[in-house]
Structure formats: structure tokens, C-alpha cells
Design a protein around this motif. Structure first.
Motif, PDB file in Angstrom:
ATOM      1  N   SER A  56       0.764  -1.216   0.087  1.00  0.00           N
ATOM      2  CA  SER A  56      -0.217  -0.433  -0.423  1.00  0.00           C
ATOM      3  C   SER A  56       0.631   1.132   0.510  1.00  0.00           C
ATOM      4  O   SER A  56       1.820   0.964   0.488  1.00  0.00           O
ATOM      5  N   GLN A  57       0.919   2.169  -1.169  1.00  0.00           N
ATOM      6  CA  GLN A  57       1.296   3.459  -1.011  1.00  0.00           C
ATOM      7  C   GLN A  57       0.418   4.412  -0.843  1.00  0.00           C
ATOM      8  O   GLN A  57      -0.671   4.554  -1.240  1.00  0.00           O
ATOM      9  N   LEU A  58       0.844   5.140   0.860  1.00  0.00           N
ATOM     10  CA  LEU A  58       0.263   6.149   1.190  1.00  0.00           C
ATOM     11  C   LEU A  58       0.603   7.680   0.754  1.00  0.00           C
ATOM     12  O   LEU A  58       1.431   8.386   0.709  1.00  0.00           O
ATOM     13  N   SER A  59      -0.279   8.953  -0.071  1.00  0.00           N
ATOM     14  CA  SER A  59       0.339   9.905  -0.541  1.00  0.00           C
ATOM     15  C   SER A  59      -0.558  11.010  -0.312  1.00  0.00           C
ATOM     16  O   SER A  59      -1.745  10.429  -0.954  1.00  0.00           O
ATOM     17  N   HIS A 258      -2.429   0.499  -3.887  1.00  0.00           N
ATOM     18  CA  HIS A 258      -3.739   1.491  -3.144  1.00  0.00           C
ATOM     19  C   HIS A 258      -2.160   2.752  -2.684  1.00  0.00           C
ATOM     20  O   HIS A 258      -1.408   2.776  -2.083  1.00  0.00           O
ATOM     21  N   TRP A 259      -3.702   3.787  -2.524  1.00  0.00           N
ATOM     22  CA  TRP A 259      -3.656   5.229  -2.099  1.00  0.00           C
ATOM     23  C   TRP A 259      -4.833   5.644  -1.747  1.00  0.00           C
ATOM     24  O   TRP A 259      -5.766   5.449  -1.853  1.00  0.00           O
ATOM     25  N   SER A 260      -4.306   6.621  -0.710  1.00  0.00           N
ATOM     26  CA  SER A 260      -5.223   7.353   0.414  1.00  0.00           C
ATOM     27  C   SER A 260      -5.608   8.401  -0.397  1.00  0.00           C
ATOM     28  O   SER A 260      -4.074   9.254  -0.009  1.00  0.00           O
ATOM     29  N   ILE A 261      -6.388   9.034  -0.506  1.00  0.00           N
ATOM     30  CA  ILE A 261      -6.379  10.276  -1.790  1.00  0.00           C
ATOM     31  C   ILE A 261      -6.258  11.374  -0.353  1.00  0.00           C
ATOM     32  O   ILE A 261      -7.987  11.563  -0.716  1.00  0.00           O
TER      33      ILE A 261
END
Length: 311
Positions: A56-59, A258-261
Motif C-alpha cells: 500500500s502506498q499512502l500519498s 493502494h493510495w489514500s487521497i
């Protein structure tokens, strides 16, 4: 055809990361990456060995950040005829609201049921496993964008994958594609010369006027050919990607990220292509539209039509 798909299914099942196997979920877990404020809200934080898990990549809206290495999930699918943008440059025709410059191009396509045994029965499981995996990685209070799955009415269910066409030189040194096939295939930038079909100079474009825009990226970015192999395990030439892929049945390997925008408060999921092996070439479709009738006999004595007359 059936024997080819059966052999591919058996090999993928033995790999342990075949999405047609319902037990795959128990072997995967999400691993937070990056320094996003909501990092603790995304699933399991345990480390994984030998890239055996999802990532998962949060950005903060930085969805162009290359995702970390993750599990190479696999499936046997057919490329949807309509939702196809896997051309060599993603069919880029100029700046749009979604893709403002050629650097942002990410060739993509939708993947559907191959409808050839034994793959059809497995595809329902593939979609189910992907749904389960995405549901295990959600951010509390965030909604989920529907761009990864396509469940349109009266159309077959699909999921979407994409290819990262450009990569900053700082992110990767001297390695373009590293792929394991029945024979080890390693392609490096040193192998791609100026006159090579995979070079910036000869890269196919939808519009030639974008050549200068493409060449301007050469000092700062690698141009990454899509890792697609034909029936003889040869790397597909960029100019042939459209006719060889649209509608083809293939074995695909990809990572799921996965990204949380934060700004839109939504979760985004992305399948990034790692390897494509064509199993069955697409069937050429007949051209639609009016067909010109041909005379059964040509009368050479007939006078030519007058100037300005229309056929």
C-alpha cells in the motif's frame, strides 16, 4: 487453445499467487508504505518476506510515485475490445483534463473473462479475490473510487491494469525490464541503441507533432517498453502492440497498490503490469459500415464518369 490455457493455469496455480485460487487471500497482507498521516489506518503493518505480499502506498495526491515492490499476482484474462489504451503511447493525442502531458501517460486496458475453458470458471474467482483484497485495505471515512473495477450494466465485469511508460532516472539505474520466463530474459538500457525500435528516437506516436515533447524527456526519464511477450516468447515490438493485444487472451502478472487521497478523501487501487504473455491472438473483427458493391463483370467499353460526378 484449451491445452494452452490448461498448461498456463496449472503453472500459475503452482506459483501460489494465482488469483483463480481462492486460498490466495490467506497468503497475502497489506503493508503500509510512505509517511502518510493515515498510515496506521491501512491494514496489517507486519513485514513480508521475499515480496510475498501486497503493498500500500499512502500519498497526498502523489499517485505518480512508483509503488513499492509487491506480490506479483497472476490471472488468465482477455483484453476488452472497447476499453483498450495499451497502444505504445497510450493513444496520447495531446493535453487533456486527465492527462496534461505525455509524461503522465499510463497505457491501460480492461480485462474480462476469456470465455475459453478452463479460464472462464476461474475468472469469477479472480474478481472475487480482488474484491476481497481491496476491501481489506480501506481508510476509515474514505470512499472507494470505482476506476479499478468496471461493473457496468449489460456489460461483462472487468478490472483495469496499467503500465508505467516513463520512470525517472533517479529511481532506477541501468535496468529496464527484468523478467523470468521459461528462459531467463533480462533487458537492459545498454541493449537499446539509438536506432533500436525501443528507443526514444523510433518510439511510435499517435501524433508525430508530439515527438519533441517525447524527446524532451530523454535526459531525465527512462522510456519503459511494456513487458509483453508473443507466442514465441519474443518481446513485442511497440508498433505492433495494438493489433496483437486488443482482444487477445493472455497470462498477466501485476502488482496491486493502494493510495489514500487526502484532498478527495477516497481510496484508489491500481494494478501495475509486470508481465504479459500472449496465449491466444485476437480474432480480427470485420469492419463496420457500408460495403461497396463490386460489379460481377467489368465493361471496359463503358465511358468514364464526367468530371465532378460522384460515385
Amino acid at each position: 487453445m484449451t491445452s494452452v490455457l490448461k498448461t498456463s493455469c496449472d503453472c500459475l496455480l503452482a506459483s501460489g499467487l494465482y488469483l483463480g485460487d481462492s486460498s490466495i487471500v490467506g497468503r497475502l497482507q497489506w503493508v503500509p508504505e510512505g509517511r502518510g498521516a493515515d498510515a496506521k489506518a491501512v491494514g496489517n503493518t507486519a513485514d513480508l518476506d521475499d515480496e510475498s505480499g501486497l503493498t500500500s502506498q499512502l500519498s497526498h495526491d502523489q499517485t505518480d510515485t512508483p509503488p513499492p515492490k509487491g506480490a506479483k499476482l497472476s490471472a488468465i484474462v482477455q483484453i476488452d475490445q472497447e476499453n483498450f489504451w495499451l497502444a505504445s503511447n497510450g493513444s496520447y493525442v495531446g493535453p487533456t483534463a486527465i492527462c496534461k502531458e505525455i509524461l503522465k501517460v499510463k497505457p491501460s486496458c480492461s480485462l474480462s473473462n476469456p470465455a475459453v475453458e478452463p479460464a472462464p470458471s476461474d475468472f469469477a474467482t479472480v474478481l472475487q479475490m480482488l474484491c476481497v483484497l481491496t476491501e481489506e485495505c480501506v481508510t476509515p471515512g474514505y470512499s472507494s473510487r470505482k476506476s479499478f473495477f468496471s461493473m457496468e450494466k449489460n456489460k461483462p465485469p472487468c478490472f483495469k491494469v496499467q503500465h508505467r511508460l516513463f520512470e525517472a532516472c533517479a529511481n532506477r539505474l541501468h535496468r529496464l525490464v527484468g523478467i523470468f520466463l521459461p528462459l531467463q530474459v533480462t533487458v537492459t538500457h545498454a541493449m537499446f541503441h539509438a536506432d533500436d525500435l525501443f528507443s526514444y528516437k523510433l518510439w511510435p506516436l499517435t501524433k508525430e507533432r508530439h515527438c519533441a515533447e517525447l524527446l524532451a524527456l530523454k535526459p531525465s526519464h527512462w522510456l519503459c517498453p511494456m513487458p509483453t511477450y508473443d507466442l514465441t516468447n519474443d518481446l513485442l515490438i511497440p508498433s505492433t502492440s495494438h493489433r496483437c493485444l486488443q482482444g487477445a487472451i493472455m497470462e498477466i502478472h501485476f502488482t496491486l497498490s493502494h493510495w489514500s487521497i487526502v484532498t478527495t478523501r477516497c481510496d484508489v487501487y491500481s494494478g501495475l503490469i509486470w508481465l504479459i504473455c500472449i496465449l491466444v491472438l485476437p480474432v480480427a473483427s470485420t469492419a463496420a459500415g457500408m460495403k461497396r458493391k463490386l460489379p460481377l463483370h467489368l465493361d471496359i467499353e463503358e465511358k468514364p464518369a464526367k468530371k465532378g460526378a460522384h460515385a
